[in-house]
Design an enzyme around this catalytic site. Structure first.
Site, PDB file in Angstrom:
ATOM      1  N   LYS A  59     -12.822 -24.917   0.766  1.00 11.41           N
ATOM      2  CA  LYS A  59     -12.214 -25.834  -0.200  1.00 11.41           C
ATOM      3  C   LYS A  59     -13.207 -26.120  -1.325  1.00 11.41           C
ATOM      4  CE  LYS A  59      -9.148 -26.156   3.131  1.00 11.41           C
ATOM      5  NZ  LYS A  59      -7.879 -25.446   3.132  1.00 11.41           N
TER       6      LYS A  59
ATOM      7  N   ASP B 133      -9.737 -22.638   8.756  1.00 14.17           N
ATOM      8  CA  ASP B 133      -9.142 -23.283   7.577  1.00 14.17           C
ATOM      9  C   ASP B 133      -9.352 -24.794   7.687  1.00 14.17           C
ATOM     10  OD1 ASP B 133      -7.746 -23.708   5.219  1.00 14.17           O
ATOM     11  OD2 ASP B 133      -5.778 -23.610   6.152  1.00 14.17           O
TER      12      ASP B 133
ATOM     13  N   ALA C 127      -5.091 -26.787  14.132  1.00 16.93           N
ATOM     14  CA  ALA C 127      -3.888 -27.627  13.984  1.00 16.93           C
ATOM     15  C   ALA C 127      -3.414 -27.696  12.531  1.00 16.93           C
ATOM     16  CB  ALA C 127      -4.179 -29.032  14.510  1.00 16.93           C
ATOM     17  N   PRO C 128      -2.093 -27.644  12.337  1.00 18.18           N
ATOM     18  CA  PRO C 128      -1.014 -27.636  13.352  1.00 18.18           C
ATOM     19  C   PRO C 128      -0.679 -26.260  13.919  1.00 18.18           C
ATOM     20  CG  PRO C 128      -0.055 -27.762  11.172  1.00 18.18           C
ATOM     21  CD  PRO C 128      -1.547 -27.817  10.966  1.00 18.18           C
TER      22      PRO C 128
ATOM     23  N   ASP D  63      -9.067 -27.374  18.068  1.00 17.80           N
ATOM     24  CA  ASP D  63      -8.790 -28.510  17.189  1.00 17.80           C
ATOM     25  C   ASP D  63      -8.445 -29.725  18.048  1.00 17.80           C
ATOM     26  OD1 ASP D  63      -7.623 -30.339  15.165  1.00 17.80           O
ATOM     27  OD2 ASP D  63      -7.720 -28.564  13.877  1.00 17.80           O
TER      28      ASP D  63
END
Length: 328
Positions: free
Chosen positions: A289, A259, A202-203, A221
């Protein structure tokens, strides 16, 4: 070499170059670039630099015409005795932070091209704007403006593959641009009838990117899909926890996408590592990240643990994250 990176990440690029070269050097630098004299091998292992100019020459001039003329003189000397019979890249860039520099660069480029047409019309016709597609070594003319009166020029460059991508009005988010750019790094993208599992979808930017190429996507998700990903006939949306999702025994898919906004060590150890070890996928594109960890420290940890051929890049469209691409 002169290394070009995303503006604001010069210090991290220098730290990575120091580590890769085994030297702690204080480079000559500015917004989005730095000169580093350490020997870095292999260049393809670098994450933060997007482009590297080999043995750059420094050209100075007070006016557009002076800079264009001196860059032309340097170029003519550099190609003397060489046969140029194929298209060659011509790349002109500089820090976007310097107001008006873009117009200056365009003016110098136009003046240079006019001078080159008068001296070597056939060679001028073969010039192609930009650094070229893909990654790796390239030969052409590469010009980086440090300011309004100073440029670095080189015939040879290494390209990490990062570049700005075109947006799509149906893409649910800007993350779409990241996966589109990642395909350029990996050298391939999902094809018709290939299968994709998108963890933390998502999205739906990454799912949409694969589906628009004809791939069948399983989007995992708990959040909703939006834009072009919502109700797409090639996207099956399951509201599940990405870390709990697993394939059936003996099952495999073509692509793993991920992601997730999660701690990078957790994503590596609990998601990517098991998928790689069990060979649940043929290709993968995964973002890690690094906002709350030491990025170069993370590189040092990951480099020896990843499958051979895995590329780690800080993309043009990345923020505080790395994008990992690879094939098993």
């Amino acid at each position: 070499m002169l290394f070009v990176c995303q503006s604001g990440y010069e210090t991290l690029a220098r730290t990575e170059l120091d580590w890769r070269s085994g030297n702690s050097l204080s480079p000559y630098s500015g917004p989005g670039w730095l000169l580093h004299s350490g020997r870095v091998e292999p260049l393809d292992a670098l994450a933060f630099p997007h482009l590297a100019l080999q043995d750059p020459a420094e050209i100075t001039g007070d006016s557009v015409n002076a800079l264009a003329s001196r860059i032309l003189d340097w170029f003519l000397a550099a190609v003397k005795g060489q046969a140029i019979s194929e298209a060659w890249p011509v790349w002109w860039e500089g820090p976007a932070e310097l107001n008006g520099l873009g117009r200056r660069i365009s003016a110098v480029q136009a003046a240079f091209e006019e001078l080159l047409r008068k001296r070597m019309s056939r060679v001028a016709k073969l010039a192609q704007p930009g650094a070229g597609q893909g990654r790796g070594a390239a030969r052409g003319l590469f010009v980086w403006f440090a300011d309004f009166k100073r440029a670095f020029v080189a015939r040879d460059a290494w390209r990490g593959g990062q570049r700005r991508m075109a947006d799509d009005s149906l893409a649910p988010s800007r993350s779409y641009l990241k996966v589109e750019e990642a395909y350029q790094i990996l050298g391939r993208s999902p094809g018709a009838n290939e299968t994709v599992v998108d963890l933390g979808a998502a999205p739906g930017g990454w799912s949409y990117s694969a589906a628009r190429r004809g791939a069948r996507v399983l989007a995992i998700d708990n959040g909703p899909l939006k834009g072009g990903a919502a109700d797409h006939p090639l996207i099956e949306h399951r509201r599940e926890d990405a870390f709990k999702f697993a394939l059936l025994k003996g099952q495999a898919i073509d692509w793993l996408f991920c992601d997730l906004v999660e701690e990078p060590h957790h994503v590596w150890s609990h998601l990517l590592k098991p998928w790689v070890e069990r060979r649940w996928c043929r290709h993968f594109i995964v973002n890690l990240k690094f906002g709350r960890v030491d990025p170069v420290g993370l590189l040092k940890e990951l480099a020896p643990a990843l499958p051979p051929g895995t590329l780690i890049r800080h993309l043009y469209h990345d923020r505080e994250e790395f994008t990992l691409t690879g094939s098993l």
